[in-house]
Design a protein around this motif. Structure first.
Motif, PDB file in Angstrom:
ATOM      1  N   THR A  44     -26.674  26.040  16.376  1.00 45.69           N
ATOM      2  CA  THR A  44     -27.115  27.401  16.701  1.00 45.69           C
ATOM      3  C   THR A  44     -28.553  27.402  17.213  1.00 45.69           C
ATOM      4  O   THR A  44     -28.866  28.073  18.199  1.00 45.69           O
ATOM      5  N   ARG A  46     -30.156  24.932  18.653  1.00 52.29           N
ATOM      6  CA  ARG A  46     -30.163  24.312  19.973  1.00 52.29           C
ATOM      7  C   ARG A  46     -29.682  25.302  21.033  1.00 52.29           C
ATOM      8  O   ARG A  46     -30.273  25.430  22.105  1.00 52.29           O
ATOM      9  N   LYS A  47     -28.618  26.041  20.705  1.00 59.84           N
ATOM     10  CA  LYS A  47     -28.072  27.020  21.648  1.00 59.84           C
ATOM     11  C   LYS A  47     -29.077  28.146  21.909  1.00 59.84           C
ATOM     12  O   LYS A  47     -29.266  28.573  23.045  1.00 59.84           O
ATOM     13  N   GLU A  50     -31.818  26.750  24.173  1.00 57.97           N
ATOM     14  CA  GLU A  50     -31.312  26.590  25.535  1.00 57.97           C
ATOM     15  C   GLU A  50     -31.213  27.933  26.240  1.00 57.97           C
ATOM     16  O   GLU A  50     -31.552  28.061  27.418  1.00 57.97           O
ATOM     17  N   LYS A  51     -30.760  28.946  25.502  1.00 57.30           N
ATOM     18  CA  LYS A  51     -30.658  30.298  26.074  1.00 57.30           C
ATOM     19  C   LYS A  51     -32.036  30.849  26.414  1.00 57.30           C
ATOM     20  O   LYS A  51     -32.233  31.462  27.459  1.00 57.30           O
TER      21      LYS A  51
END
Length: 199
Positions: A44, A46-47, A50-51
């Motif tokens: 989560t 990392r996501k 990235e977002k």
């Protein structure tokens, strides 16, 4: 003990030029990444990062010879290409979002002292400020600023977190801030939790 003199370093001329263009000492970024290697990002986290990096705005000029904002080859995007770089980027952006430059620099210095970075290898305060400035704004389009502000407003007494004056308070009431050493110790504890060494 962290022996920075024995770390292998590889960088292309392009990466070094990006750091130079952002006025960031590549050595300081390397030390920051080494400090952050003890953290383990969740899927989560990392996501979310990235977002946040993906939503950074860049506007090109005629023929894309110049880029304004966070460029396609910006130091932030370069840092986001490695796991350690992602964690360092997130930490610096979060510190910059919540604290003044002086407090954020002291937190990074205290984190380096916790892992026994030798004085001759310790980046200067100015170098840390330049790294923090390069990472500033990375999380601004994410939920992080709202969550951080919400958490800083939870305590209703004089021992609130942060460094901004409370709106509902009298002029003599200002949010206090933990000692940078305490913040660094808490971050070190969070790193151990992220690796599963503590609960």
């Amino acid at each position: 003990m962290l022996d920075l003199s024995k770390l292998p370093v590889q960088a292309t001329l392009g990466i070094l030029s990006r750091y130079s263009a952002a006025r960031v000492n590549p050595y300081t970024a390397l030390v920051g990444e080494v400090l952050c290697q003890s953290f383990q990002l969740t899927a989560t986290g990392r996501k979310n990062l990235e977002k946040a990096v993906g939503s950074l705005k860049v506007v090109g000029s005629l023929g894309d010879t110049l880029e304004f904002g966070f460029g396609m080859e910006d130091v932030v995007r370069t840092m986001a290409k490695t796991e350690r770089g992602c964690v360092c980027l997130a930490l610096c952006a979060a510190l910059k979002e919540c604290y003044s430059d002086d407090i954020a620099v002291e937190v990074l210095l205290e984190m380096a002292r916790l892992v026994n970075v030798d004085g001759r290898y310790m980046p200067s305060s100015q170098s840390w400020k330049e790294l923090l400035s390069a990472c500033a704004g990375t999380l601004s389009a994410s939920k992080f600023p709202f969550l951080a502000e919400h958490l800083m407003q939870l305590p209703k007494d004089e021992h609130r977190l942060g460094a901004i004056q409370r709106l509902a308070a009298s002029p003599t009431s200002v949010r206090s801030c933990s000692r940078p050493g305490s913040i660094a110790e808490a971050l070190s504890g969070l790193a151990r939790i992220s690796r599963g060494e503590m609960q």
